[in-house]
Enzyme design. Sequence first.
Site, PDB file in Angstrom:
ATOM      1  N   ARG A  74      -2.429   1.830   7.214  1.00 46.80           N
ATOM      2  CA  ARG A  74      -2.276   0.571   6.465  1.00 46.80           C
ATOM      3  C   ARG A  74      -0.950  -0.078   6.857  1.00 46.80           C
ATOM      4  O   ARG A  74       0.038   0.610   7.085  1.00 46.80           O
ATOM      5  CB  ARG A  74      -2.299   0.892   4.976  1.00 46.80           C
ATOM      6  CG  ARG A  74      -2.312  -0.283   4.051  1.00 46.80           C
ATOM      7  CD  ARG A  74      -2.539   0.150   2.604  1.00 46.80           C
ATOM      8  NE  ARG A  74      -3.911   0.594   2.425  1.00 46.80           N
ATOM      9  CZ  ARG A  74      -4.293   1.642   1.693  1.00 46.80           C
ATOM     10  NH1 ARG A  74      -3.389   2.381   1.066  1.00 46.80           N
ATOM     11  NH2 ARG A  74      -5.561   1.971   1.583  1.00 46.80           N
ATOM     12  N   ASN A 113       2.759   7.318  -3.821  1.00 47.14           N
ATOM     13  CA  ASN A 113       2.084   7.943  -2.690  1.00 47.14           C
ATOM     14  C   ASN A 113       2.798   9.230  -2.317  1.00 47.14           C
ATOM     15  O   ASN A 113       4.003   9.212  -2.070  1.00 47.14           O
ATOM     16  CB  ASN A 113       2.132   7.017  -1.466  1.00 47.14           C
ATOM     17  CG  ASN A 113       1.466   5.692  -1.701  1.00 47.14           C
ATOM     18  OD1 ASN A 113       0.258   5.620  -1.831  1.00 47.14           O
ATOM     19  ND2 ASN A 113       2.267   4.636  -1.769  1.00 47.14           N
ATOM     20  N   ASP A 133      -7.083  11.230  -6.136  1.00 51.57           N
ATOM     21  CA  ASP A 133      -7.496  11.538  -4.762  1.00 51.57           C
ATOM     22  C   ASP A 133      -7.334  12.994  -4.365  1.00 51.57           C
ATOM     23  O   ASP A 133      -7.130  13.310  -3.182  1.00 51.57           O
ATOM     24  CB  ASP A 133      -6.767  10.623  -3.760  1.00 51.57           C
ATOM     25  CG  ASP A 133      -7.002   9.146  -4.056  1.00 51.57           C
ATOM     26  OD1 ASP A 133      -8.110   8.814  -4.519  1.00 51.57           O
ATOM     27  OD2 ASP A 133      -6.087   8.351  -3.832  1.00 51.57           O
TER      28      ASP A 133
END
Length: 176
Positions: free
Chosen positions: A23, A87, A120
Amino acid sequence: MAIPKEGSNIQIHSYKHDGHLHRVWEETKVLKANRQLVIGANDHTLVTESDGRTWITREPAICYFHTELWFNIISMIRDDGIYYYCNLGSPFVYDKEALKYIDYDLDVKVYPDMTYTLLDEDEYEYNRLHMGYPEVIDHILKRNVDKLLRWVRQRKGPFSADFIDTWYDRYLSYRS
């Protein structure tokens, strides 16, 4: 390692463990930078995914990156409070092209009331096996999840009461 200049605009690139670009955030204003830390801000910035899809961020955000921490923190300023997207990833490097880090899939979303959700875990487990994350990386990431959650509970760093006000005011001073 180079140090970005305060007041400059940089790109942020996240990669996956296998080296492919994951990204790109097109433009982030550098608010503070030294050998260990970069604090930046962006608002309605273009983001490009690895498959070429693009989207625009919806709100102002303060970004916190460190060379010794295996996480980074994006503080999103919304009408109903500050939301944090954290993150789990490698410490950053800056090479004059962009601020870069490896995204290791695990994320923590922190809400304005400081409750949080670990996200996740399935994606992490899949990629850990398929990309062959070394055991040492697995241990480092799990320790850093614990450290990150301590920061949330202790209101440390970007989670402290004055952090966002201070850095958002600095960001607005560049926009006027």
